[in-house]
Every structure is written in structure tokens, then in C-alpha cells.
Design an enzyme around this catalytic site. Structure first.
Site, PDB file in Angstrom:
ATOM      1  N   GLU A  56     -24.783  -1.261  -5.676  1.00 19.19           N
ATOM      2  CA  GLU A  56     -23.856  -1.102  -4.398  1.00 19.19           C
ATOM      3  C   GLU A  56     -22.976   0.425  -4.241  1.00 19.19           C
ATOM      4  O   GLU A  56     -23.005   0.522  -2.808  1.00 19.19           O
ATOM      5  CB  GLU A  56     -22.797  -2.063  -4.308  1.00 19.19           C
ATOM      6  CG  GLU A  56     -21.487  -1.138  -5.626  1.00 19.19           C
ATOM      7  CD  GLU A  56     -21.694  -1.616  -7.342  1.00 19.19           C
ATOM      8  OE1 GLU A  56     -21.082  -1.210  -8.122  1.00 19.19           O
ATOM      9  OE2 GLU A  56     -22.909  -2.226  -7.276  1.00 19.19           O
TER      10      GLU A  56
ATOM     11  N   CYS B 238     -24.239  -3.063 -14.305  1.00 16.72           N
ATOM     12  CA  CYS B 238     -23.245  -1.819 -15.137  1.00 16.72           C
ATOM     13  C   CYS B 238     -22.964  -3.057 -16.284  1.00 16.72           C
ATOM     14  O   CYS B 238     -23.503  -3.414 -17.140  1.00 16.72           O
ATOM     15  CB  CYS B 238     -21.898  -1.837 -14.377  1.00 16.72           C
ATOM     16  SG  CYS B 238     -21.496  -0.020 -15.361  1.00 16.72           S
TER      17      CYS B 238
ATOM     18  N   HIS C  26     -25.459   1.286 -10.867  1.00 15.35           N
ATOM     19  CA  HIS C  26     -24.853   0.464  -9.478  1.00 15.35           C
ATOM     20  C   HIS C  26     -24.904   0.365  -8.566  1.00 15.35           C
ATOM     21  O   HIS C  26     -25.601   1.440  -7.432  1.00 15.35           O
ATOM     22  CB  HIS C  26     -23.504   1.134  -9.898  1.00 15.35           C
ATOM     23  CG  HIS C  26     -22.618   0.750 -10.169  1.00 15.35           C
ATOM     24  ND1 HIS C  26     -20.854  -0.105 -10.557  1.00 15.35           N
ATOM     25  CD2 HIS C  26     -21.978   1.390 -11.601  1.00 15.35           C
ATOM     26  CE1 HIS C  26     -20.407  -0.219 -11.612  1.00 15.35           C
ATOM     27  NE2 HIS C  26     -20.833   0.802 -12.122  1.00 15.35           N
TER      28      HIS C  26
END
Length: 211
Positions: free
Chosen positions: A195, A80, A193
Site C-alpha cells: 500500500e 510487514c 508494504h
């Protein structure tokens, strides 16, 4: 193989560390130069404004450490805002210098999206760009070892990388091609992202841990 998650006061470090631990990857959140030098791989996270993040990275004393480790060929993944910091500069609230590891600029998404406003594909699209989008692979790469073209990933951003076509590995369509994944040498970046991108994102992190 160990991964150092760079802690310079910006980023959702807990969810990233949790994702790596879930994968069985040895990961350490750290603000120490010695830890970055000792790790096998580095991840540079980040949320917020480019200028503030770049200033904090410098104040932490890690700006040049990251540059040196990347120059030595250590795998580095920016996520990001962390990806945006990899570039030469950003035009977010002024002009700010980045790490210069990937050529290109970070610019506002809104003006470019407005330029496409007459097209059906951009009708009703808002900035910031928040949500799930399919990722289209332009060039094969070890990062996509466990990833299939068209899988969905999660974005949260108002600025995006431009003038970096030679280093762009994948894009997402948001009324225009949004730079999704970049690479130059041992340096990778994802605008989304991993994650927060479910199983597909975890597989990307797994592939990075194995590079």
C-alpha cells in the site's frame, strides 16, 4: 469479492483500506470474527514489535480465527509485521510464538548484515532497512500476475524471515537476500508494504484480490 482487513490494534489500516477502495475492491476493517469468516479474503497488517502484536492478536480473540480460516483454504495476506506473524516464531526481544502457518523464524537483520560487512554490497547499509528496493522473483505465482521482476517496493523493518527458502517467492538485495514474499498454500506474506509501494504495490494488491 470482499476483503477483511484484520484490526487487532496494530497497523496502518487507513492507507491499506484506501488502496483497496481505490482499486474497487470491497474492503472492511474489522475486529469481528464473524466478518473474517464471511469475507472471501483476509489481510493481516502490522507494525511494531512481534511480541506485542502477537499478544494483541490473541487478546482480540482472532488468533485462532485466523488460523482456522487459513486452514480452511481462505486466501490470507500478511503485510510487514503481519507477514512475520505468519511464521513459527520470532526472536525479537525474546522468543515469541507466531501463527505457525509458514515454517521459519523471524530474526534480527543487523547481525546478518554485519557478517557481510566486509563485502562491498553491504557497505554503509543501515538497520532499520527503510526505503525502496527492487524485488527479484524466484518463483512465478498468481500474486505476480501484474508485477514485473525488478520493480521497486517499499520496506520498513529491522527483522526478517529466515529458514524459509522452500516457501520464498521473491527476495530483495540489501547486502544479503532479504525475504520479500512468501507463500504456503493459500497464505501469502510480503515484508514490504504494497500500500506504500506506488503502482507496483497496487498491482500486487489487485492480484491478491483476484486470486
Amino acid at each position: 469479492m470482499s476483503v477483511a482487513i484484520i484490526d487487532y490494534g496494530v497497523g496502518n489500516l487507513f492507507s491499506l483500506a484506501s488502496s483497496l477502495h481505490y482499486l474497487g475492491v470491497e474492503a472492511k476493517v474489522t475486529a469481528k470474527a464473524d466478518d473474517l469468516q464471511a469475507a472471501d479474503r483476509l489481510i493481516l497488517p502490522g507494525v511494531g514489535a512481534f511480541g506485542d502484536a502477537a499478544a494483541k492478536l490473541r487478546e482480540s480473540g482472532l488468533f485462532e480465527v485466523v488460523r482456522q480460516q487459513a486452514a480452511a483454504g481462505k486466501p490470507l495476506l500478511g503485510i510487514c509485521l503481519g507477514m512475520q506473524l505468519l511464521f513459527d516464531k520470532s526472536l525479537e526481544y525474546g522468543e515469541h510464538t507466531g501463527l505457525g502457518l509458514i515454517g521459519g523464524t523471524v530474526e534480527a537483520l543487523q547481525p546478518d548484515l554485519s557478517a557481510y560487512a566486509s563485502t562491498e554490497s553491504s557497505f554503509g547499509l543501515k538497520v532499520p532497512h527503510i526505503g525502496w528496493n527492487s524485488l527479484h522473483i524466484l518463483r512465478d505465482d498468481p500474486l505476480f500476475r501484474y508485477f514485473k521482476d525488478g520493480e521497486y517496493v517499499y520496506y520498513v523493518h529491522s527483522y526478517y524471515a529466515k529458514n524459509c527458502e522452500a516457501d520464498t517467492l521473491a527476495v530483495s538485495d540489501y547486502g544479503l537476500p532479504v525475504t520479500g514474499v512468501v507463500r504456503r498454500g493459500s497464505v501469502w506474506g510480503t515484508q514490504f508494504h504494497p500500500e506504500k509501494s506506488g503502482a507496483a504495490g497496487l498491482r500486487l494488491l489487485q492480484a491478491f484480490a483476484e486470486i
